[in-house]
Write a protein that holds these residues in place. Structure first.
Motif, PDB file in Angstrom:
ATOM      1  N   VAL A   1       0.833  -1.205   0.000  1.00  0.00           N
ATOM      2  CA  VAL A   1       0.000   0.000   0.000  1.00  0.00           C
ATOM      3  C   VAL A   1       0.864   1.250   0.000  1.00  0.00           C
ATOM      4  CG1 VAL A   1      -1.677   1.314   1.345  1.00  0.00           C
ATOM      5  CG2 VAL A   1      -1.958  -1.167   1.095  1.00  0.00           C
ATOM      6  N   ALA A   2       1.911   1.252   0.843  1.00  0.00           N
ATOM      7  CA  ALA A   2       2.795   2.429   0.902  1.00  0.00           C
ATOM      8  C   ALA A   2       3.487   2.657  -0.428  1.00  0.00           C
ATOM      9  CB  ALA A   2       3.821   2.241   2.017  1.00  0.00           C
ATOM     10  N   GLU A   3       3.937   1.585  -1.059  1.00  0.00           N
ATOM     11  CA  GLU A   3       4.620   1.718  -2.356  1.00  0.00           C
ATOM     12  C   GLU A   3       3.671   2.211  -3.432  1.00  0.00           C
ATOM     13  OE1 GLU A   3       6.998  -1.195  -5.497  1.00  0.00           O
ATOM     14  OE2 GLU A   3       6.886  -1.734  -3.361  1.00  0.00           O
ATOM     15  N   ALA A   4       2.431   1.710  -3.428  1.00  0.00           N
ATOM     16  CA  ALA A   4       1.457   2.154  -4.431  1.00  0.00           C
ATOM     17  C   ALA A   4       1.123   3.630  -4.262  1.00  0.00           C
ATOM     18  CB  ALA A   4       0.189   1.300  -4.332  1.00  0.00           C
TER      19      ALA A   4
ATOM     20  N   ALA B   1       2.920  -5.601  -6.357  1.00  0.00           N
ATOM     21  CA  ALA B   1       3.129  -4.155  -6.297  1.00  0.00           C
ATOM     22  C   ALA B   1       2.648  -3.490  -7.584  1.00  0.00           C
ATOM     23  CB  ALA B   1       4.604  -3.848  -6.055  1.00  0.00           C
ATOM     24  N   ALA B   2       2.905  -4.124  -8.726  1.00  0.00           N
ATOM     25  CA  ALA B   2       2.443  -3.564  -9.994  1.00  0.00           C
ATOM     26  C   ALA B   2       0.919  -3.535 -10.068  1.00  0.00           C
ATOM     27  CB  ALA B   2       3.013  -4.374 -11.160  1.00  0.00           C
ATOM     28  N   ALA B   3       0.263  -4.606  -9.589  1.00  0.00           N
ATOM     29  CA  ALA B   3      -1.199  -4.667  -9.649  1.00  0.00           C
ATOM     30  C   ALA B   3      -1.830  -3.587  -8.778  1.00  0.00           C
ATOM     31  CB  ALA B   3      -1.679  -6.050  -9.222  1.00  0.00           C
ATOM     32  N   LEU B   4      -1.413  -3.494  -7.514  1.00  0.00           N
ATOM     33  CA  LEU B   4      -1.999  -2.492  -6.628  1.00  0.00           C
ATOM     34  C   LEU B   4      -1.613  -1.088  -7.082  1.00  0.00           C
ATOM     35  CD1 LEU B   4      -3.696  -1.962  -4.150  1.00  0.00           C
ATOM     36  CD2 LEU B   4      -1.652  -2.203  -2.738  1.00  0.00           C
TER      37      LEU B   4
ATOM     38  N   SER C   1      -5.833  -5.122 -17.143  1.00  0.00           N
ATOM     39  CA  SER C   1      -5.626  -6.487 -17.620  1.00  0.00           C
ATOM     40  C   SER C   1      -4.502  -7.160 -16.839  1.00  0.00           C
ATOM     41  CB  SER C   1      -5.297  -6.478 -19.115  1.00  0.00           C
ATOM     42  OG  SER C   1      -5.103  -7.788 -19.598  1.00  0.00           O
ATOM     43  N   ILE C   2      -3.445  -6.405 -16.540  1.00  0.00           N
ATOM     44  CA  ILE C   2      -2.358  -6.941 -15.717  1.00  0.00           C
ATOM     45  C   ILE C   2      -2.873  -7.273 -14.321  1.00  0.00           C
ATOM     46  CG2 ILE C   2      -0.167  -6.340 -14.612  1.00  0.00           C
ATOM     47  CD1 ILE C   2       0.534  -4.754 -17.115  1.00  0.00           C
ATOM     48  N   VAL C   3      -3.701  -6.396 -13.752  1.00  0.00           N
ATOM     49  CA  VAL C   3      -4.268  -6.651 -12.425  1.00  0.00           C
ATOM     50  C   VAL C   3      -5.064  -7.955 -12.423  1.00  0.00           C
ATOM     51  CG1 VAL C   3      -5.883  -5.798 -10.688  1.00  0.00           C
ATOM     52  CG2 VAL C   3      -4.331  -4.207 -11.821  1.00  0.00           C
TER      53      VAL C   3
END
Length: 449
Positions: A237-240, A273-276, A357-359
């Motif tokens: 969450v922090a990274e997103a 991390a990419a999805a969120l 789509s990645i998510v």
């Protein structure tokens, strides 16, 4: 004296009847045994070994006799609706069988079967490959392969290549034109700087597109991860939020996180991390200025396909915004590759149409799902549900948070910012509720039905 004679006569008569019955029974058994020994078993109309071979074929198999009657048919032939009442119901297949029976030639043809009894849900017909060959002197073998899924996959691949080509052509063409403009304006430093800045934007867009295509290629098979690792939800969450901090500050959008802390997932940290990050970035890009974006995590009970609890525990991560919302027809397609709800806004924000789509594929490869709730003009809530993971040794226990993480607020305000779930459908667009929750009581956004 007469009585003794009568009794003896009766006894002799009874003995004679018993012996006769016993002899008749033995004779009957002997005849039945002789009949069974001399009888020949029922002969199968199929040549020896053919029945066994047909039972292991993946193709749908049908054997037809002289009069087009079905001698043998696999269970898939009945399931596909090709055989009913001992007859083949597809005229094209019968014509092929008759031609093969007449000249002995092997034939193969692809057919679409749109008949009412042969269509899938939604009206899409079967696409099949039919191969007909003679089987002995009287029989005809029909093999049918369902090509519907293969056709669908091929169409997806074809569309993907076309979309990728189009998306790559736009920034590459822009870079080509801008480079020519730089050459023509070589004696104008101000124009050169302006064109160079534009070239940098297009090159960034091209880099982002290529990276997302690479990311999608890695997760699109939806396979389970071979070596999952514990991943902290708090860190994700922090990274997103850090990833979208600059865009949020530019639009005066407040971001805040809440819910349960100390949760973990088992999976690939980079993919999660990419999805969120994609969900939070979309929430910021599609929100109007001076609104709020909320990220909340909690645990929920897993359910099966029928809606009953299956004993599993899931981590639910919700991302809510107060943006433009998504129409009902667009909600059905937002997870498709290169699909954009608002193409103009995507171009302005540099969106590629691959993020959701990645998510979806990341969620599937981690054994979870992603869903969306939205109302046009009021906002959206995207929810990831993933199996809960085991925390590493020494990690703190998960705790229900009663206040937002202040370090994660992207745009501080004089008062503690509040973050709301997706607004209720009955509230007019743009209006605010009478009682606003503050960051000190940030709830986990709900996904409404």
């Amino acid at each position: 004296m007469d009585l003794n004679v009568a009794a003896a006569a009766c006894a002799m008569a009874g003995l004679g009847v018993g012996l006769t019955a016993a002899l008749a029974f033995r004779w009957s058994e002997r005849e039945q045994a002789r009949s069974r020994a001399g009888a020949t078993p029922h002969e199968s109309p199929l040549p020896p070994g053919v029945d066994t071979v047909l039972s292991v074929l993946r193709s749908c198999a049908i054997v037809l006799g002289d009069g087009d009657e079905v001698v043998k048919a696999s269970s898939s032939a009945y399931a596909m609706g090709l055989v009913r009442g001992g007859r083949v119901v597809v005229d094209e297949m019968l014509q092929l069988a008759r031609s093969t029976r007449r000249d002995g030639e092997i034939r193969q043809v692809d057919l679409d079967l749109p008949k009412p009894g042969l269509t899938r849900v939604g009206g899409d017909p079967f696409a099949v490959s039919v191969r007909v060959a003679p089987l002995g002197s009287r029989l005809v073998l029909v093999l049918v392969d369902d090509l519907t899924e293969a056709r669908r996959i091929e169409a997806v691949r074809r569309d993907f290549v076309a979309n990728v080509s189009h998306e790559l052509k736009t920034p590459v063409g822009a870079l080509s034109l801008l480079s020519e403009a730089v050459l023509d304006a070589s004696d104008d430093p101000e124009a050169v700087r302006r064109f160079a800045g534009r070239m940098q934007i297009e090159s960034t867009r091209l880099t982002s597109l290529v990276q997302e295509i690479i990311d999608l290629s890695r997760v699109q098979d939806d396979r389970q991860l071979p070596d999952p690792e514990p991943v902290s939800v708090d860190e994700l969450v922090a990274e997103a939020m850090d990833r979208s901090r600059h865009q949020a500050a530019a639009k005066q959008i407040t971001m805040a996180a809440g819910g349960t802390t100390g949760l973990y997932l088992d999976g690939n940290r980079g993919q999660l991390a990419a999805a969120l990050g994609n969900l939070v970035e979309n929430a910021v890009n599609y929100s109007t200025p001076r609104t709020r974006v909320a990220i909340a995590a909690r645990t929920v009970a897993g359910v099966d396909d029928k809606g009953y609890a299956d004993g599993s525990v899931l981590v639910e991560i919700s991302v809510s915004d107060q943006g433009i919302g998504i129409s009902e027809k667009d909600r059905e397609r937002v997870f498709e590759r290169f699909y954009r709800v608002d193409p103009a806004r995507s171009r302005a924000t540099g969106g590629t149409g691959l993020g959701l789509s990645i998510v979806k594929h990341v969620a599937a490869s981690h054994g979870g799902t992603v869903s969306v709730w939205s109302v046009e003009g009021q906002g959206s809530t995207f929810t990831l549900r993933l199996p809960v993971g085991d925390p590493p040794a020494g990690a703190p226990q998960a705790l229900e948070a009663h206040q937002a993480h202040p370090a994660h607020q992207a745009h501080p305000a004089p008062q503690a910012p509040d973050t709301r779930p997706a607004p209720e459908p009955s509230r007019p667009p743009g209006s605010l509720p009478v009682q606003e929750p503050t960051a000190a009581s940030l709830p986990a956004p709900e996904v409404l039905p």
